[in-house]
Scaffold this motif. Structure first.
Motif, PDB file in Angstrom:
ATOM      1  N   LEU A 172       0.820  -1.222   0.000  1.00 28.78           N
ATOM      2  CA  LEU A 172       0.000   0.000   0.000  1.00 28.78           C
ATOM      3  C   LEU A 172       0.845   1.258   0.000  1.00 28.78           C
ATOM      4  N   GLN A 173       2.185   1.103   0.167  1.00 29.62           N
ATOM      5  CA  GLN A 173       3.105   2.228   0.077  1.00 29.62           C
ATOM      6  C   GLN A 173       2.726   3.359   1.040  1.00 29.62           C
ATOM      7  N   SER A 174       3.032   3.138   2.307  1.00 27.78           N
ATOM      8  CA  SER A 174       2.764   4.141   3.346  1.00 27.78           C
ATOM      9  C   SER A 174       3.474   5.446   3.025  1.00 27.78           C
ATOM     10  N   SER A 175       2.759   6.533   3.106  1.00 28.80           N
ATOM     11  CA  SER A 175       3.330   7.846   2.781  1.00 28.80           C
ATOM     12  C   SER A 175       4.383   8.275   3.790  1.00 28.80           C
ATOM     13  N   THR A 176       4.319   7.772   4.993  1.00 27.47           N
ATOM     14  CA  THR A 176       5.268   8.164   6.046  1.00 27.47           C
ATOM     15  C   THR A 176       6.466   7.248   6.095  1.00 27.47           C
ATOM     16  N   GLY A 177       6.401   6.118   5.371  1.00 27.71           N
ATOM     17  CA  GLY A 177       7.498   5.174   5.411  1.00 27.71           C
ATOM     18  C   GLY A 177       7.425   4.237   6.601  1.00 27.71           C
ATOM     19  N   GLU A 178       6.450   4.446   7.501  1.00 28.43           N
ATOM     20  CA  GLU A 178       6.300   3.593   8.668  1.00 28.43           C
ATOM     21  C   GLU A 178       5.405   2.402   8.323  1.00 28.43           C
ATOM     22  N   VAL A 179       5.550   1.345   9.129  1.00 28.28           N
ATOM     23  CA  VAL A 179       4.709   0.172   8.946  1.00 28.28           C
ATOM     24  C   VAL A 179       3.295   0.529   9.348  1.00 28.28           C
ATOM     25  N   LEU A 180       2.337   0.303   8.465  1.00 30.12           N
ATOM     26  CA  LEU A 180       0.955   0.635   8.756  1.00 30.12           C
ATOM     27  C   LEU A 180       0.366  -0.323   9.798  1.00 30.12           C
ATOM     28  N   GLN A 181      -0.621   0.163  10.518  1.00 25.75           N
ATOM     29  CA  GLN A 181      -1.320  -0.674  11.484  1.00 25.75           C
ATOM     30  C   GLN A 181      -2.770  -0.824  11.050  1.00 25.75           C
ATOM     31  N   PHE A 182      -3.309  -2.006  11.320  1.00 24.91           N
ATOM     32  CA  PHE A 182      -4.660  -2.310  10.867  1.00 24.91           C
ATOM     33  C   PHE A 182      -5.473  -2.968  11.971  1.00 24.91           C
ATOM     34  N   VAL A 183      -6.790  -2.950  11.755  1.00 25.63           N
ATOM     35  CA  VAL A 183      -7.728  -3.732  12.548  1.00 25.63           C
ATOM     36  C   VAL A 183      -8.434  -4.670  11.584  1.00 25.63           C
ATOM     37  N   ASP A 184      -8.502  -5.956  11.919  1.00 21.56           N
ATOM     38  CA  ASP A 184      -9.084  -6.955  11.025  1.00 21.56           C
ATOM     39  C   ASP A 184     -10.572  -7.141  11.283  1.00 21.56           C
ATOM     40  N   VAL A 185     -11.334  -7.319  10.210  1.00 24.38           N
ATOM     41  CA  VAL A 185     -12.738  -7.719  10.283  1.00 24.38           C
ATOM     42  C   VAL A 185     -12.947  -8.777   9.214  1.00 24.38           C
ATOM     43  N   SER A 186     -13.474  -9.951   9.594  1.00 22.26           N
ATOM     44  CA  SER A 186     -13.743 -10.987   8.601  1.00 22.26           C
ATOM     45  C   SER A 186     -14.971 -11.779   9.009  1.00 22.26           C
ATOM     46  N   VAL A 187     -15.708 -12.253   8.006  1.00 23.63           N
ATOM     47  CA  VAL A 187     -16.931 -13.022   8.249  1.00 23.63           C
ATOM     48  C   VAL A 187     -16.961 -14.203   7.278  1.00 23.63           C
ATOM     49  N   PRO A 188     -17.582 -15.309   7.693  1.00 16.53           N
ATOM     50  CA  PRO A 188     -17.731 -16.427   6.762  1.00 16.53           C
ATOM     51  C   PRO A 188     -18.801 -16.102   5.720  1.00 16.53           C
ATOM     52  N   VAL A 189     -18.595 -16.562   4.496  1.00  9.44           N
ATOM     53  CA  VAL A 189     -19.580 -16.417   3.419  1.00  9.44           C
ATOM     54  C   VAL A 189     -20.269 -17.771   3.252  1.00  9.44           C
ATOM     55  N   MET A 190     -21.576 -17.779   3.340  1.00 11.65           N
ATOM     56  CA  MET A 190     -22.334 -19.023   3.278  1.00 11.65           C
ATOM     57  C   MET A 190     -22.979 -19.151   1.902  1.00 11.65           C
ATOM     58  N   ASP A 191     -22.983 -20.422   1.367  1.00  9.45           N
ATOM     59  CA  ASP A 191     -23.666 -20.635   0.092  1.00  9.45           C
ATOM     60  C   ASP A 191     -25.157 -20.850   0.347  1.00  9.45           C
ATOM     61  N   LYS A 192     -25.879 -21.135  -0.691  1.00 11.90           N
ATOM     62  CA  LYS A 192     -27.338 -21.268  -0.572  1.00 11.90           C
ATOM     63  C   LYS A 192     -27.746 -22.451   0.281  1.00 11.90           C
ATOM     64  N   GLN A 193     -26.834 -23.448   0.428  1.00 11.97           N
ATOM     65  CA  GLN A 193     -27.142 -24.611   1.263  1.00 11.97           C
ATOM     66  C   GLN A 193     -26.717 -24.392   2.717  1.00 11.97           C
ATOM     67  N   GLY A 194     -26.221 -23.169   3.033  1.00 10.03           N
ATOM     68  CA  GLY A 194     -25.842 -22.854   4.398  1.00 10.03           C
ATOM     69  C   GLY A 194     -24.456 -23.338   4.768  1.00 10.03           C
ATOM     70  N   ARG A 195     -23.649 -23.712   3.782  1.00  6.75           N
ATOM     71  CA  ARG A 195     -22.290 -24.165   4.041  1.00  6.75           C
ATOM     72  C   ARG A 195     -21.304 -23.012   3.802  1.00  6.75           C
ATOM     73  N   THR A 196     -20.183 -23.069   4.511  1.00  3.33           N
ATOM     74  CA  THR A 196     -19.156 -22.035   4.352  1.00  3.33           C
ATOM     75  C   THR A 196     -18.485 -22.203   3.009  1.00  3.33           C
ATOM     76  N   SER A 197     -18.610 -21.179   2.164  1.00  2.00           N
ATOM     77  CA  SER A 197     -18.015 -21.255   0.826  1.00  2.00           C
ATOM     78  C   SER A 197     -16.786 -20.369   0.704  1.00  2.00           C
ATOM     79  N   GLY A 198     -16.549 -19.537   1.713  1.00  6.67           N
ATOM     80  CA  GLY A 198     -15.386 -18.668   1.652  1.00  6.67           C
ATOM     81  C   GLY A 198     -15.393 -17.687   2.812  1.00  6.67           C
ATOM     82  N   VAL A 199     -14.525 -16.705   2.726  1.00  8.81           N
ATOM     83  CA  VAL A 199     -14.379 -15.710   3.784  1.00  8.81           C
ATOM     84  C   VAL A 199     -14.261 -14.334   3.138  1.00  8.81           C
ATOM     85  N   LEU A 200     -14.973 -13.376   3.692  1.00 12.11           N
ATOM     86  CA  LEU A 200     -14.831 -11.976   3.282  1.00 12.11           C
ATOM     87  C   LEU A 200     -14.028 -11.275   4.373  1.00 12.11           C
TER      88      LEU A 200
END
Length: 543
Positions: free
Chosen positions: A151-179
Motif C-alpha cells: 500500500l506504500q505508506s506515505s510516512t514510510g512507517e509500517v501501517l497498522q490495521f484492525v481486522d474484520v472478517s466473516v464467513p460467506v455461506m452458500d445457498k445450502q448454508g455451508r461455508t463457501s469462503g471468507v470476506l
C-alpha cells in the motif's frame, strides 16, 4: 499589665486579619481543589467514555457493513470475480478506512480484492481467515508488513490495521469462503481529534491513550509512548468495568488527574476491550487554585497592614472621650435613654467598671427573670410546647383573624395509642423522652402560624388555619401526616419504641359556636376514633 490602647488595637487587628486570611486561604483552597478535581475529573471521564463509545460504534458499523456485503449473491458460487472486485473497490471508495478488502475461497486463496492486492495469494494461515471460519472475527490493532509495502505508506512507517472478517455461506448454508477486510488504524486519529481538540482548547496539557487489552499495549497516544506497555493504576480500575476518574502519580514524580473508560462493545459487537485514558498534569489542572491561594495571602497581608493603621487611628480617637463614660453611666442609672461602651482592660476606664458592672448586671438579671417567668407561664415544662393558657391566648387572636378573612379553624384533638404500655415497661424517664420526640414531630407537621399545645399526659391539641371551602379535607391531610409521623419508630437510649395516635377533629366557622364547643366536639370525636380501632381520624361537625 496594662497595654496601650493603640498598641492593642493595631496588633489585634493585624493578627485577626492574618489569621482570617490563613483560614480562608486554607478553606477556600481545599474547597476549590475539591471542586476542580470533581469538575475536571468528571469532564475527563465523560470524554473518555464518549471516545470509547465512538471507537466501539465505529467498529460495530464496519463489521456490520462487511457482514451485509457477505450476504450478496455475487459471492455465491460460481463466483464472478469482476463483479466481486467491483463491489470491493466500491466499498473502499465509499469508505477509505477500508484499506484492503478481499474475498477468499474455503482454502484461503484470495479470489478477488481491492486494487487486486494479494489476489491469487493464499493466506490460509492468517487469523483473519482461520478465525472467520468459526464466525465473525474482529482482530485487535496489529502491524501488517506485507500490506504496508504493497500500500506504500506515505510516512514510510509500517501501517497498522484492525481486522474484520466473516464467513460467506452458500445457498445450502455451508461455508463457501471468507470476506476479510483490513481497516487502517489511522481512523482512530480522527476520533481522537474530534474529541481531544475541543478538550485541549479548554484544558491544557491533556493526553489521550487507547490501550489494548492484550499485553496492555498503548495503541494510540503520544508518539513516544505508542507500542509501549502501560501500567497505570487507572488502567486496572478501568479493566474492572468502571468509567470514572482518579488522581494518580507516575513513577513517584508527576501527578495526573485521570479520566478513564472501558470499551465493552456496542449492541451485538462485543468489543475488543480497549481502554481509553485521558489525563492532565495536576500542576496544570490546579494552577488556578494555586493562583487563588496566592492572591488571598497577598491580599490578606495588605489588608493586615491597612487595618493595623486603622486600628492605631481608631484607638487614638476612642481614648479621648473615655472620661465622658462616667457621666454617661450616671445618666443611664437615672433612667436616661443613652448607650455607653464598657471595658475593664484599660487604666482610663477602671473608675467606671464597678458602676457599669452593677448597672448592667441588675438590668440583665431583672430582664432575664421577667422573661423566664413569662415563658414558664405559657409553656409546658416537659416538652416546651404551649400550654392551655397559651392556647387560649392564641385562639383569641386566631378567631379574630379568621372572622376578618372569613376562614375556618380546624381542631385536632389527639392522644397516643400504646403510651401507657411504654411507661409501664420502660419507666417514666423513657416515657418523658418519648413525649418530647412526639412534640417535635407534631411541630414538624404544622406551619409557623399554627399551634401545637400539650394539655397534659399524652393529650395534645393542634389548631390549623383552614379555608372556608374545604376545611375537613385540609385538616385530614395534616392529620394523616401526623399519624404517619407518629407511627414511625422512635429510638430512645438504644430502645426502638412504637406508638400510634388517635385523632378527633372538629371545624370552627365564624358563624358557629365558640371555640370551647368546637374543642369539646373534637374531644368526643377522639373517643370515637379510639373505640373504632385507634390510629385513625374521626370528624365531628360543629353545630
Amino acid at each position: 499589665m496594662s497595654l496601650s490602647l493603640r498598641t492593642l488595637f493595631s496588633t489585634a487587628f493585624a493578627v485577626i486579619i492574618i489569621l482570617l486570611t490563613a483560614l480562608l486561604s486554607y478553606v477556600i483552597g481545599n474547597r476549590a481543589t475539591d471542586s476542580a478535581q470533581t469538575a475536571i475529573g468528571s469532564s475527563l471521564a465523560a470524554e473518555a467514555s464518549r471516545m470509547s463509545e465512538k471507537l466501539d460504534h465505529f467498529m460495530w458499523s464496519r463489521s456490520g457493513e462487511i457482514e451485509v456485503l457477505s450476504k450478496l449473491n455475487a459471492f455465491q458460487e460460481p463466483v464472478e470475480s469482476a463483479e466481486v472486485n467491483g463491489l470491493l473497490n466500491q466499498l473502499k471508495t465509499s469508505l477509505p478506512v477500508f484499506t484492503w478488502v478481499g474475498f477468499l475461497d474455503r482454502t484461503g486463496n484470495v479470489l478477488a480484492s481491492t486494487d487486486h492486492i494479494l489476489q491469487g495469494t493464499n493466506i490460509s494461515q492468517r487469523p483473519v481467515f482461520q478465525e472467520a471460519l468459526k464466525g465473525t472475527f474482529i482482530g485487535d490493532v496489529h502491524d501488517a508488513v506485507l500490506l504496508s509495502k504493497l500500500l506504500q505508506s506515505s510516512t514510510g512507517e509500517v501501517l497498522q490495521f484492525v481486522d474484520v472478517s466473516v464467513p460467506v455461506m452458500d445457498k445450502q448454508g455451508r461455508t463457501s469462503g471468507v470476506l476479510a477486510a483490513h481497516l487502517s488504524w489511522e481512523w482512530s486519529r480522527e476520533v481522537e481529534a474530534s474529541i481531544v481538540k475541543p478538550l485541549k482548547e479548554r484544558l491544557k496539557g491533556v493526553e489521550v491513550f487507547v490501550v489494548s487489552k492484550k499485553d496492555d499495549t498503548i495503541l494510540l497516544g503520544p508518539e513516544a509512548l505508542v507500542g509501549k506497555r502501560m501500567t497505570d493504576a487507572a488502567l486496572q480500575e478501568a479493566r474492572s468495568g468502571k468509567s470514572s476518574w482518579m488522581i494518580e502519580q507516575e513513577h513517584r514524580r508527576d501527578s495526573y488527574l485521570t479520566g478513564y473508560a472501558y470499551g465493552d462493545g456496542y449492541l451485538n459487537y462485543p468489543g475488543l476491550g480497549w481502554t481509553v485514558i485521558i489525563r492532565q498534569p495536576a500542576e496544570i489542572a490546579f494552577a488556578p487554585v494555586y493562583q487563588l491561594e496566592r492572591f488571598i495571602l497577598i491580599s490578606g497581608l495588605l489588608m493586615a497592614a491597612v487595618f493595623a493603621g486603622i486600628g492605631w487611628l481608631l484607638a487614638g480617637w476612642i481614648s479621648r472621650p473615655l472620661r465622658n463614660i462616667t457621666r454617661t453611666a450616671d445618666l443611664l442609672s437615672s433612667g436616661a435613654d443613652v448607650e455607653i461602651p464598657s471595658s475593664t482592660r484599660f487604666k482610663d476606664v477602671e473608675i467606671l467598671s464597678a458602676s457599669l458592672r452593677s448597672l448592667v448586671s441588675n438590668l440583665t438579671k431583672t430582664e432575664t427573670k421577667l422573661s423566664y417567668m413569662s415563658d414558664m407561664a405559657l409553656h409546658d415544662k416537659l416538652t416546651g410546647l404551649p400550654n392551655r393558657a397559651a392556647l387560649d391566648e392564641f385562639l383569641a387572636h386566631a378567631v379574630s383573624k379568621a372572622k376578618q378573612k372569613r376562614t375556618t379553624l380546624s381542631f385536632l384533638y389527639m392522644d397516643l395509642d400504646g403510651f401507657k404500655k411504654v411507661n409501664d415497661s420502660f419507666g417514666h424517664t423513657i416515657g418523658d423522652a418519648l413525649l418530647q420526640e412526639v412534640a417535635f414531630r407534631l411541630m414538624d407537621c404544622t406551619r409557623d402560624n399554627e399551634i401545637v399545645a400539650r394539655l397534659g399526659g399524652d393529650e395534645f391539641v393542634i389548631v390549623l388555619h383552614t379555608s372556608a371551602g374545604k376545611p375537613m379535607q385540609e385538616a385530614e391531610i395534616v392529620a394523616s401526616r401526623i399519624i404517619s409521623k407518629i407511627n414511625q419508630p422512635i429510638l430512645i437510649i438504644g430502645e426502638e419504641l412504637r406508638v400510634g395516635c388517635s385523632v378527633g377533629a372538629a371545624v370552627w366557622t365564624p358563624d358557629g359556636d365558640d371555640t370551647t364547643q368546637t374543642m369539646r366536639l373534637a374531644d368526643e370525636a377522639l373517643y370515637i376514633s379510639k373505640r373504632s380501632g385507634k390510629n385513625r381520624i374521626t370528624f365531628e361537625a360543629a353545630s
